[in-house]
Design an enzyme around this catalytic site. Sequence first.
Site, mmCIF file in Angstrom:
data_model
loop_
_atom_site.group_PDB
_atom_site.id
_atom_site.type_symbol
_atom_site.label_atom_id
_atom_site.label_comp_id
_atom_site.label_asym_id
_atom_site.label_seq_id
_atom_site.Cartn_x
_atom_site.Cartn_y
_atom_site.Cartn_z
ATOM 1 N N SER A 125 -9.923 -0.501 7.278
ATOM 2 C CA SER A 125 -9.324 -0.279 5.963
ATOM 3 C C SER A 125 -8.707 -1.508 5.319
ATOM 4 O O SER A 125 -8.349 -1.467 4.135
ATOM 5 C CB SER A 125 -8.275 0.834 6.041
ATOM 6 O OG SER A 125 -8.898 2.080 6.211
ATOM 7 N N LYS B 94 0.834 -1.199 0.000
ATOM 8 C CA LYS B 94 0.000 0.000 0.000
ATOM 9 C C LYS B 94 0.873 1.255 0.000
ATOM 10 O O LYS B 94 1.935 1.288 0.627
ATOM 11 C CB LYS B 94 -0.908 -0.040 1.230
ATOM 12 C CG LYS B 94 -1.938 1.077 1.324
ATOM 13 C CD LYS B 94 -2.819 0.843 2.551
ATOM 14 C CE LYS B 94 -3.868 1.926 2.726
ATOM 15 N NZ LYS B 94 -4.750 1.650 3.894
ATOM 16 N N SER C 169 -9.509 1.880 3.189
ATOM 17 C CA SER C 169 -8.647 2.619 2.287
ATOM 18 C C SER C 169 -7.619 1.750 1.564
ATOM 19 O O SER C 169 -6.843 2.248 0.745
ATOM 20 C CB SER C 169 -7.905 3.710 3.060
ATOM 21 O OG SER C 169 -7.039 3.120 4.036
#
Length: 244
Positions: free
Chosen positions: A160, A66, A136
Amino acid sequence: MGTERVRSSVELVGQALDRIEAVDGRVGAFVTVLAGQAREEAARRDAEAAAGQARGPLHGQPVAVKDLVDMAGVVTAAGSPKLAAHRAERDAEVVRRLRAAGMVIVGKTRTHEFAYGVQTPGTVNPWDEARIAGGSSGGSAAAVAAGMVDYAIGTDTAGSIRIPAACCGVVGLKPTYGTVPVAGVFPLSWSCDHVGPIAAGVAEAGLLLEVLSGVPAAAPSPLPPANLRLSRLAGEELALVDRP
């Protein structure tokens, strides 16, 4: 019955990069693809394996991280245009552990700006492009769901990892607080942030968690303290709870 041929890291990484090139133009899972670096690293992993120096079950496997996680010399933008020129000086601890396990990082995945949201703008759900991938860590979940990689790293402060894993039909795990180090990971809430695996299956997620935590799944659990105490809630506050 014949045995299945073990594919080289060069093959696995090449397949991942080809898949990214083929489908990520419409899925939008990646913000950075490290094709040249990944191919060179895959060749080194194969040389290590040939010399009997494989580092574990995930040696040579491609993985995505990420865009909150620092990689030395690579931009960590945390999904924000304000950090578009921010190049990390050193690897986050989780990146160091991925490399130590012999994994090959193929790129960085899209996230909500500063990981604050549940939609991941710019990323669509690979199963239905009219739907969100969740967030996210939507880029990591979409990358796994679309078959670009089998392993990816996400972060979870308030859902997330779990939300995009559920949206995209992959396996995501929020580890117990402190199980995986967060050093070198852009913070949202330092007291609530977690780093964890997103993977194509439960077994894969378990292997990746072992790498991230540094603790084998078969390791014995610590014994409870000798002076263990139990408590129960009492008082008028319980009167506010609905009866079943």
